[in-house]
Motif scaffolding. Structure first.
Motif, PDB file in Angstrom:
ATOM      1  N   GLN A   1     104.666 101.780 -80.179  1.00  0.00           N
ATOM      2  CA  GLN A   1     105.707 102.608 -80.807  1.00  0.00           C
ATOM      3  C   GLN A   1     106.417 101.896 -81.957  1.00  0.00           C
ATOM      4  OE1 GLN A   1     108.342 103.862 -77.750  1.00  0.00           O
ATOM      5  NE2 GLN A   1     109.493 101.953 -77.702  1.00  0.00           N
TER       6      GLN A   1
ATOM      7  N   VAL B   1     111.472 102.106 -72.165  1.00  0.00           N
ATOM      8  CA  VAL B   1     111.585 103.560 -72.166  1.00  0.00           C
ATOM      9  C   VAL B   1     112.644 104.029 -73.159  1.00  0.00           C
ATOM     10  CG1 VAL B   1     110.673 104.057 -69.898  1.00  0.00           C
ATOM     11  CG2 VAL B   1     113.036 103.314 -70.128  1.00  0.00           C
ATOM     12  N   THR B   2     112.849 103.261 -74.206  1.00  0.00           N
ATOM     13  CA  THR B   2     113.906 103.622 -75.145  1.00  0.00           C
ATOM     14  C   THR B   2     113.462 104.708 -76.109  1.00  0.00           C
ATOM     15  OG1 THR B   2     113.167 101.736 -76.395  1.00  0.00           O
ATOM     16  CG2 THR B   2     115.189 101.480 -75.124  1.00  0.00           C
ATOM     17  N   GLY B   3     112.174 104.792 -76.423  1.00  0.00           N
ATOM     18  CA  GLY B   3     111.720 105.808 -77.347  1.00  0.00           C
ATOM     19  C   GLY B   3     111.809 105.350 -78.781  1.00  0.00           C
ATOM     20  N   VAL B   4     111.331 106.202 -79.669  1.00  0.00           N
ATOM     21  CA  VAL B   4     111.252 105.833 -81.076  1.00  0.00           C
ATOM     22  C   VAL B   4     112.481 106.302 -81.827  1.00  0.00           C
ATOM     23  CG1 VAL B   4     108.766 105.683 -81.255  1.00  0.00           C
ATOM     24  CG2 VAL B   4     109.871 107.894 -81.429  1.00  0.00           C
ATOM     25  N   GLU B   5     112.811 105.607 -82.870  1.00  0.00           N
ATOM     26  CA  GLU B   5     113.947 105.969 -83.729  1.00  0.00           C
ATOM     27  C   GLU B   5     113.581 105.496 -85.134  1.00  0.00           C
ATOM     28  OE1 GLU B   5     116.914 107.654 -82.644  1.00  0.00           O
ATOM     29  OE2 GLU B   5     116.777 107.922 -84.803  1.00  0.00           O
ATOM     30  N   PRO B   6     112.879 106.345 -85.887  1.00  0.00           N
ATOM     31  CA  PRO B   6     112.267 105.853 -87.119  1.00  0.00           C
ATOM     32  C   PRO B   6     113.227 105.696 -88.283  1.00  0.00           C
ATOM     33  CG  PRO B   6     111.755 108.148 -86.832  1.00  0.00           C
ATOM     34  CD  PRO B   6     112.529 107.736 -85.624  1.00  0.00           C
ATOM     35  N   ALA B   7     114.432 106.215 -88.185  1.00  0.00           N
ATOM     36  CA  ALA B   7     115.293 106.131 -89.362  1.00  0.00           C
ATOM     37  C   ALA B   7     116.721 105.840 -88.954  1.00  0.00           C
ATOM     38  CB  ALA B   7     115.231 107.442 -90.143  1.00  0.00           C
TER      39      ALA B   7
ATOM     40  N   VAL C   1     106.481 103.349 -85.754  1.00  0.00           N
ATOM     41  CA  VAL C   1     107.687 103.590 -86.552  1.00  0.00           C
ATOM     42  C   VAL C   1     107.522 102.988 -87.942  1.00  0.00           C
ATOM     43  CG1 VAL C   1     110.103 102.960 -86.783  1.00  0.00           C
ATOM     44  CG2 VAL C   1     109.247 103.833 -84.614  1.00  0.00           C
TER      45      VAL C   1
ATOM     46  N   LEU D   1     113.519 116.487 -76.918  1.00  0.00           N
ATOM     47  CA  LEU D   1     114.031 115.434 -76.047  1.00  0.00           C
ATOM     48  C   LEU D   1     112.883 114.755 -75.328  1.00  0.00           C
ATOM     49  CD1 LEU D   1     116.879 117.532 -74.479  1.00  0.00           C
ATOM     50  CD2 LEU D   1     117.188 115.530 -75.928  1.00  0.00           C
ATOM     51  N   LEU D   2     112.154 115.560 -74.547  1.00  0.00           N
ATOM     52  CA  LEU D   2     111.026 115.035 -73.796  1.00  0.00           C
ATOM     53  C   LEU D   2     109.868 114.755 -74.756  1.00  0.00           C
ATOM     54  CD1 LEU D   2     110.884 114.434 -70.881  1.00  0.00           C
ATOM     55  CD2 LEU D   2     109.790 116.643 -70.474  1.00  0.00           C
ATOM     56  N   PHE D   3     109.544 115.753 -75.544  1.00  0.00           N
ATOM     57  CA  PHE D   3     108.512 115.595 -76.567  1.00  0.00           C
ATOM     58  C   PHE D   3     109.229 115.481 -77.910  1.00  0.00           C
ATOM     59  CE2 PHE D   3     106.377 117.607 -73.089  1.00  0.00           C
ATOM     60  CZ  PHE D   3     105.147 116.967 -73.048  1.00  0.00           C
ATOM     61  N   GLN D   4     109.397 114.266 -78.375  1.00  0.00           N
ATOM     62  CA  GLN D   4     110.127 114.081 -79.628  1.00  0.00           C
ATOM     63  C   GLN D   4     109.187 114.207 -80.808  1.00  0.00           C
ATOM     64  OE1 GLN D   4     112.280 110.345 -79.233  1.00  0.00           O
ATOM     65  NE2 GLN D   4     114.127 111.599 -79.227  1.00  0.00           N
ATOM     66  N   ARG D   5     109.711 114.746 -81.886  1.00  0.00           N
ATOM     67  CA  ARG D   5     108.885 114.916 -83.074  1.00  0.00           C
ATOM     68  C   ARG D   5     109.744 114.624 -84.291  1.00  0.00           C
ATOM     69  NH1 ARG D   5     106.805 119.423 -86.298  1.00  0.00           N
ATOM     70  NH2 ARG D   5     104.625 118.994 -86.762  1.00  0.00           N
ATOM     71  N   PHE D   6     109.260 113.725 -85.133  1.00  0.00           N
ATOM     72  CA  PHE D   6     109.933 113.405 -86.392  1.00  0.00           C
ATOM     73  C   PHE D   6     108.964 113.767 -87.514  1.00  0.00           C
ATOM     74  CE2 PHE D   6     111.639 110.628 -83.223  1.00  0.00           C
ATOM     75  CZ  PHE D   6     112.985 110.540 -83.504  1.00  0.00           C
ATOM     76  N   VAL D   7     109.438 114.479 -88.522  1.00  0.00           N
ATOM     77  CA  VAL D   7     108.560 114.844 -89.635  1.00  0.00           C
ATOM     78  C   VAL D   7     109.240 114.474 -90.942  1.00  0.00           C
ATOM     79  CG1 VAL D   7     107.238 116.676 -90.718  1.00  0.00           C
ATOM     80  CG2 VAL D   7     107.714 116.804 -88.299  1.00  0.00           C
TER      81      VAL D   7
ATOM     82  N   LEU E   1     105.855 111.810 -86.595  1.00  0.00           N
ATOM     83  CA  LEU E   1     105.822 110.815 -85.537  1.00  0.00           C
ATOM     84  C   LEU E   1     106.163 111.559 -84.259  1.00  0.00           C
ATOM     85  CD1 LEU E   1     105.857 107.752 -84.753  1.00  0.00           C
ATOM     86  CD2 LEU E   1     108.279 107.805 -85.221  1.00  0.00           C
TER      87      LEU E   1
ATOM     88  N   LEU F   1     113.823 114.522 -93.788  1.00  0.00           N
ATOM     89  CA  LEU F   1     113.414 114.026 -92.485  1.00  0.00           C
ATOM     90  C   LEU F   1     113.973 114.972 -91.446  1.00  0.00           C
ATOM     91  CD1 LEU F   1     111.900 111.568 -91.403  1.00  0.00           C
ATOM     92  CD2 LEU F   1     114.075 110.426 -91.139  1.00  0.00           C
TER      93      LEU F   1
ATOM     94  N   GLN G   1     106.270 111.675 -79.816  1.00  0.00           N
ATOM     95  CA  GLN G   1     106.264 110.889 -78.589  1.00  0.00           C
ATOM     96  C   GLN G   1     106.569 111.798 -77.411  1.00  0.00           C
ATOM     97  OE1 GLN G   1     109.313 107.885 -77.884  1.00  0.00           O
ATOM     98  NE2 GLN G   1     107.685 106.394 -77.502  1.00  0.00           N
TER      99      GLN G   1
ATOM    100  N   VAL H   1     104.264 113.815 -92.889  1.00  0.00           N
ATOM    101  CA  VAL H   1     103.886 112.886 -91.831  1.00  0.00           C
ATOM    102  C   VAL H   1     104.758 113.166 -90.619  1.00  0.00           C
ATOM    103  CG1 VAL H   1     103.390 110.476 -91.352  1.00  0.00           C
ATOM    104  CG2 VAL H   1     103.704 111.209 -93.693  1.00  0.00           C
TER     105      VAL H   1
END
Lengths: 160, 515
Positions: free
Chosen positions: B482, A2-8, B486, A89-95, B450, A84, B452, B448
């Motif tokens: 996930q 349940v850690t979630g994503v962290e793309p950068a 990423v 928080l609940l619904f995370q969004r990275f663009v 991403l 970037l 969740q 793009v």
């Protein structure tokens, strides 16, 4: 799991803490509005409407509790070739938006934001789905960022 | 109001000579333009009104109607003034039509296509050649009788097109070829005017009416796909719209009649009309369908009485979807749609169609994709990617698929939900019941994302959205691992930058030199 994503990696630049005030005021406004409607409906005697608006008021009130964390979740990074942005928080969004794809950059100021010296930066690409808006930037920073991004976009201009 | 004097009226020449329209000077449209643009309808309506309301009108004005109005006029000696008024009105109308035709001009320079029109309210519109998204030529049946065609230069954005209505039929074809040649970055003079056989006017009209909608001098005349009429009818019968209509007629109408619930009929009526219109539209768009590759892009044509064909230069397609509605699966039919920057909402003659292939077999799909994605066959010699993407059931087949825990969110399609990255495209595979395969050229990616949500996070999944220009296709994957998401997000963000910068399709021929 349940850690979630962290793309950068890298340091996220955050928005001004004053933005918490702006969003709290907004949430308080909707709480009061829904509460007033609920009371009105109760007085008139439409119990079912009173319940609906009461629930809405409670939800809006609960939202106020997460506002500070939500505002702290806004972040952006100016990377080599793209911007970037993250939110939620609940619904995370990275663009990720390549600089060359930015068609225009808007600066908006609401009445409360203006009183607090904040601006909102909105990015428009050819895709409507991009939908990236950075709220709560101090005015000087917003204008500096806008100029910098326009310059970057100009040097990396690509077609559609 | 008074900005007319700068207009070099004498410079314009009527558009008759093919190949001479793109010479950088101002030209005018086909002389029959006012008639074709509704002049005939206007006159007909006027005539109808006069014929029907003459007596009433006279009764209002004169107060009685016992006598024939012409006799009345003669009796009162008013015949000449009345005739004079009618003739003056006609003259004003004619002069108006003539002036609007005179003032409606266009030119094609090395940089832009330019158009100006209007007598009192002038409009001036430019389309930059390197921003052209496509050029379509449509020939409504009535205009075809006059040997006229409507040419529309699409640029990105809503309702931003330069519309030249009408031109001569052959000059329109020549103009499109010249504009595309100029836009491609090849040098002026590369396009030789095609010598036209000088035949009689009648034979030329007949020839244009019977000719295939692809100009034989331009495209390889062979369309790579032929749709038999039976397949068009079958594909329409097996569509959701037909199912809806049958349900409505078979169940809804009897129920409404039996229960006396007439409001249901009233409410459902617009939907039925819409469905019917949709079916008719699809049918006419599929008739005599053709698709062929030209040096300046893919050309798609269709239509029986009113024909239309559109050339899409390379690099103007922002996403391609190959999908199979459930009902088509037994027949093995597929449909190809696209996202184009020039898509115009609403209806109108030469609306750029987002449907690239209305209905086709798997072999047809492969041939069409070879035209629009020229990189693909090289990477995919055995058609393995296509086969896996279209009919594969998942597993180790070249796609990175969703993990098994995704079945909680996608109980049927999780095996088929996956992606793969080729050198130039992002390929998404989705859907087990309604199968689809989406190609997004990396050079066209706008951004793009991403994403969740809480459910995805608890399952260790994430969603990836590729943002392209608006269209019928939403290139999104909602349930992938996930960690994979990423990595894909980072790869795509980098690829969008590099392939966008390396892309030269806005001047698609300049890299290869003049053709």
């Amino acid at each position: 799991m349940v850690t979630g994503v962290e793309p950068a990696a890298g340091e996220w630049r955050r928005v001004s803490p004053k933005q918490i005030g702006v969003e709290l005021a907004g949430a308080a406004g909707s709480t009061l509005f829904a509460g007033a409607l609920a009371v009105g409906a109760y007085v008139v005697g439409i119990g079912f409407m009173a319940a609906v608006f009461g629930a809405a008021a409670l939800i809006a009130l609960a939202m106020m509790a997460v506002v500070p964390r939500r505002v702290r979740s806004y972040g952006y990074q100016l990377r080599e070739d793209d911007l970037l942005f993250r939110r939620g928080l609940l619904f995370q969004r990275f663009v990720a938006i390549p600089y060359g794809r930015m068609q225009l950059i808007d600066i908006n100021r609401g009445p409360l934001s203006r009183a607090l010296g904040l601006s909102e930066l909105k990015f428009v690409t050819a895709a409507a789905a991009t939908g990236v808006t950075i709220p709560g930037l101090p005015e000087a920073e917003a204008e500096e960022l806008r100029d910098r991004l326009v310059e970057l976009a100009e040097t990396r201009r690509v077609g559609l | 109001m008074t900005d007319t004097p700068d207009l070099p009226l004498a410079a314009g020449t009527p558009a008759t000579e093919p190949g001479a329209l793109a010479d950088g000077r101002w030209h005018r449209l086909h002389p029959a333009t006012p008639l074709l643009r509704g002049g005939v309808a206007f006159l007909a309506v006027l005539g109808l009104l006069v014929a029907n309301f003459r007596d009433r009108f006279l009764e209002l004005v004169v107060g009685f109607q016992e006598e024939d109005p012409i006799d009345l006029l003669i009796d009162r000696g008013l015949l000449l003034p009345a005739l004079g008024i009618v003739i003056a009105l006609l003259l004003v109308g004619l002069v108006g039509f003539y002036l609007s035709w005179r003032f409606h001009q266009f030119r094609v320079t090395d940089e832009v296509v330019e158009m100006r029109s209007g007598i009192l309210f002038r409009t001036h519109r430019q389309a930059r050649l390197d921003r052209i998204q496509g050029i379509s030529i449509s020939r409504p049946f009535f205009a075809r009788l006059f040997g006229a065609a409507r040419l529309e230069v699409s640029v990105a954005g809503q309702d931003a097109n330069v519309r030249l209505a009408y031109l001569g039929s052959a000059p329109a074809d020549a103009l499109r070829r010249d504009v595309l040649t100029l836009a491609s970055g090849a040098q002026r003079g590369g396009a030789e005017a095609v010598a036209e056989a000088r035949t009689g006017l009648l034979e030329r009209r007949v020839g244009e009416l019977l000719a295939p909608e692809l100009d034989p001098a331009e495209a390889p005349p062979e369309s790579v796909v032929h749709i038999p009429p039976g397949r068009i009818v079958g594909s329409l019968l097996l569509s959701e719209a037909t199912v809806f209509l049958v349900l409505f007629l078979g169940l809804g109408v009897p129920w409404a009649v039996l229960s006396g619930n007439w409001f249901f009929l009233l409410g459902a009526f617009p939907a039925v009309i819409g469905m019917g219109g949709f079916l008719v539209n699809r049918f006419t768009r599929s008739l005599r369908y053709s698709i062929a590759g030209t040096p300046n892009g893919v050309r798609v044509g269709h239509g029986l009485l009113s024909t239309s064909n559109q050339t899409i230069p390379p690099g103007r397609i922002h996403a391609i979807s190959v999908r199979q509605p459930l009902l088509w699966r037994p027949a093995g039919w597929w449909q190809i749609t696209t996202n184009l920057a020039s898509t115009r909402l609403g209806s109108g003659g030469a609306t750029p169609a987002t449907t690239l292939l209305p209905v086709g077999t798997r072999a047809d799909v492969a041939r069409v994709l070879a035209l629009v994605l020229p990189d693909l066959p090289g990477e995919d010699p055995g058609g393995h990617l296509l086969e896996a993407g279209m009919i594969g059931r998942g597993g180790e087949d070249g796609f990175v698929n969703a993990p098994q825990r995704a079945r909680w969110l996608r109980p049927f399609s999780w095996r088929r939900t996956g992606f793969t990255l080729t050198a130039s495209e992002l390929v998404l595979r989705r859907g087990a019941v309604w199968r689809s395969l989406v190609f997004v050229p990396q050079a066209r990616l706008q951004s793009v994302a991403l994403v969740q949500g809480p459910l995805q996070r608890s399952l260790g999944l994430a969603g990836l959205h590729a943002h392209t220009v608006a269209g019928p296709i939403l290139p999104r994957l909602e349930v992938i691992d996930q960690g994979t998401a990423v990595v894909l997000f980072q790869d795509l963000a980098a690829a969008a930058v590099t392939s966008g910068a390396a892309d030269t399709t806005h001047r698609w021929n300049s890299a290869r030199g003049a053709v």
